[in-house]
Design a protein around this motif. Structure first.
Motif: not given
Length: 688
Positions: A575-601
């Protein structure tokens, strides 16, 4: 938000009657718009192009578009542009629509939401008075609600709250974290040199160079922090990751929102580990339990946090210096116009990390305010941690602030600024002025995001399941789907489209197979997985205008979750919170739906990369992803600001990390002397 109108009669079928809004008579979250059943389709000029419903509290943008107040406010928390033409936009520059427009909207004809008992129609502005004084259906609802509440009216304390506290205390180890605390602001110094099993910390791996500074001791402090809220229900305004049911183990702050309750205090920063909440040890609780405790309402929240302070190679030198008086000061400056300069000149010293005030320009806003002083060390601005920041970063934060600029500074009496650092007098110092001219700094090229490559794919973590389902529905031509959605590849985390609510009217609620949290894959054969939010809204709306709709969706099932009836700490208050999936939910998303990013340090030979990781292959646990657990202040990973706690490391220099153990990944990171490319997937932490 797609076409959505709720029928409260459907809610009464549930064993626990839902709380309905007393203004619109329908069920919705506090931060969402009221819901109405309109008799006729509204003119397109009176429709909000975010929620696609007739406007509520309409707001006009400088570029000539109009949106609902709440829709635009929620949108601007994630983006800084107009949804229609994508021109840069600041919420504070928007204005209420004219009285004429508001009157036209208020006169739209609606149906009473209690159609079974009341078939009246009225103007939208008349509904609240109708519900309170004349509607037999709403009167019946209030009587039923009161009847169900009465048997428990004697107990004033919330039983869920009491059970939560007791459950959390049962798992509390005997050596409580609070015993580490020596004082409220400064506690025992903790060395992280000996990492826990499974923890790799390239941050302080020593190199072979003879002139490498000694960095065997990584300094951290435990601090007691009080957060005060005028509204006990107000969100704290931060995202968290971790928990005992995740590879991270600890509960870690991933992000702090600007202008939030937490950022106004300035004491909590991304990367902080939360150890206690209101006296309850959370070192051994699950992710969901931690969220439940942090979301619990109250005027004051007591936290104990572990904060990284960087390496201790200068500790002895600092200890031998004369004692000085230190004071943390909070200062708020109000700009009359977003472009008004503050009149502050900021510098970076050669012998100490951080940003310092070199001068306050005569006649400037800061000088007139009189609370900031020369040589103050800037700890944060608008909740952005600048303890290891640069003057350029600070200037950017100030210039993008709308009206209020909150400073947290450290004042040390008896310490003078050396003359040598005036105006970049040494090669390691830099200066910036917000006295008039903006600071121009090199733009980083656009982040390159791409779909996770097949050779980077991984199996789902242990216990997770994902189920694809195809839902074919026959419907009336004008019947709405009745869902709201979130995500989109234009979101900063590049999320797939997911369902945020299924409203109690519409064909999908009646069918019952599409649920909140489902990832939408396609509609009538049209792929939704690579669309941005508005492309997805358009595709769903256009394909919904037919007699048959075929939706393909993905349901993510979390590992063996204890039923909420026996685990009160899993009952997360929404109540009063904007609903969105929990962080732990995204850990179960299949790899083909992932979006990667290359970070150069990049780093010098005398530096460390500055992050610690957990995960990898372990006997008995199998393959686990590698996650960023800690980012150390003052290091390349910290200065880059793209890596976040909770990010998954997919590959190093193009070599997949999937299936690797710690002993395999450590050498790869240590071998990279001056440059490393990390391929990461970033999921948004859970909101508290």
């Amino acid at each position: 938000m797609l076409d959505m109108m709720a029928d409260p009669e459907m809610e009464e079928q549930d064993s626990k009657i839902s709380e309905l809004c007393h203004k619109c008579g329908q069920c919705h979250l506090l931060q969402d718009n009221h819901l109405y059943n309109f008799q006729d389709e509204a003119d397109d000029e009176l429709v909000c192009h975010i929620c696609l419903q007739p406007l509520l509290q309409p707001m006009d943008t400088p570029c000539g578009h109009t949106y609902c107040f709440k829709c635009l406010e929620n949108f601007m928390q994630e983006y800084n542009f107009c949804p229609m033409d994508r021109k840069k936009l600041c919420f504070q520059h928007c204005r209420k629509s004219s009285i004429l427009v508001r009157n036209l909207l208020d006169k739209l004809t609606i149906l009473c939401p209690f159609q079974k008992e009341c078939q009246q129609t009225m103007q939208r502005c008349e509904l609240e008075a109708h519900l309170q004084n004349r509607c037999p259906g709403f009167k019946k609802y209030k009587s039923e609600l009161e009847r169900r509440k009465n048997p428990h009216s004697k107990g004033k304390e919330d039983p869920v709250t009491m059970e939560e506290t007791n459950t959390a205390r049962e798992v509390e180890p005997p050596d409580r974290v609070s015993s580490l605390v020596a004082e409220s602001s400064i506690a025992a110094v903790v060395s992280l040199g000996s990492a826990e099993p499974g923890l790799v910390n390239p941050a302080f791996e020593e190199g072979e160079e003879g002139d490498l500074p000694q960095k065997a001791s990584l300094v951290a402090e435990t601090s007691m922090i009080e957060i005060h809220r005028d509204d006990p229900e107000e969100e704290l305004g931060m995202r968290i990751v971790g928990g005992k049911d995740t590879p991270l183990g600890n509960v870690v702050v991933q992000e702090v929102f600007r202008d939030s309750v937490v950022s106004a205090d300035g004491k909590i920063a991304p990367g902080d580990h939360i150890l206690e909440v209101n006296g309850v040890n959370i070192s051994s609780v699950t992710h969901r339990q931690a969220i439940s405790l942090l979301r619990h309402p109250g005027p004051v929240l007591h936290l104990i946090v572990l904060q990284e302070k960087g390496f201790s190679n200068r500790t002895l030198q600092q200890d031998s210096s004369p004692a000085v008086n230190r004071e943390v000061i909070h200062v708020t400056l109000m700009k009359g116009d977003p472009s008004e300069p503050l009149g502050i000149k900021l510098i970076r010293k050669t012998d100490e990390t951080g940003i310092f005030i070199l001068d306050l320009l005569d006649g400037g806003l800061a000088a007139k305010n009189g609370k900031l002083s020369r040589n103050d060390k800037v700890l944060s601005i608008n909740g952005q941690d600048l303890r290891q920041g640069t003057p350029e970063t600070a200037a950017q934060i100030i210039q993008t602030s709308a009206a209020r600029v909150n400073f947290v500074v450290l004042r040390q009496s008896g310490v003078q600024l050396p003359d040598a650092i005036e105006d970049g007098g040494t090669p390691n110092s830099s200066s910036s002025s917000n006295g008039g001219s903006p600071v121009h700094h090199q733009r980083r090229p656009d982040q390159n995001h791409y779909r996770r490559k097949s050779n980077y794919h991984k199996d789902l973590p242990q216990g997770y399941l994902s189920q694809e389902k195809t839902v074919a529905i026959k419907k009336d031509l004008k019947e709405s789907l009745g869902i709201t959605i979130g995500g989109g590849r234009d979101n900063k985390n590049k999320l797939p489209i997911y369902v945020t609510s299924v409203q109690p009217i519409g064909c999908l609620f009646r069918d019952g197979r599409i649920k909140r949290g489902d990832v939408l894959l396609s509609i009538n054969g049209i792929d939704l997985t690579q669309l941005n939010y508005y492309e997805a809204v358009s595709a769903l709306k256009s394909n919904a205008a037919s007699h048959t709709v075929v939706l393909k969706a993905l349901e993510i099932l979390l590992p063996e979750r204890v039923p909420e009836s026996t685990d009160p700490l899993s009952d997360i208050r929404e109540h009063g919170f904007s609903w969105s999936p929990l962080w732990i939910t995204w850990l179960g998303l299949p790899s083909y739906l992932h979006c990667c990013q290359d970070i150069v340090l990049h780093k010098t030979n005398s530096e460390s990369w500055g992050f610690s990781i957990v995960g990898g292959f372990e006997e008995g646990k199998g393959n686990q992803p590698f996650f960023i657990k800690t980012i150390v202040p003052g290091t390349p990973a910290f200065r880059d600001r793209r890596l976040k706690c909770g990010d998954e490391i997919v590959a190093v220099n193009g070599v997949t990390a999937v299936g690797m153990s710690n002993s395999e990944l450590i050498p790869m990171l240590k071998e990279q002397k001056n440059k490393v490319t990390l391929t990461v997937v970033s999921w948004p932490g859970s909101l508290v």
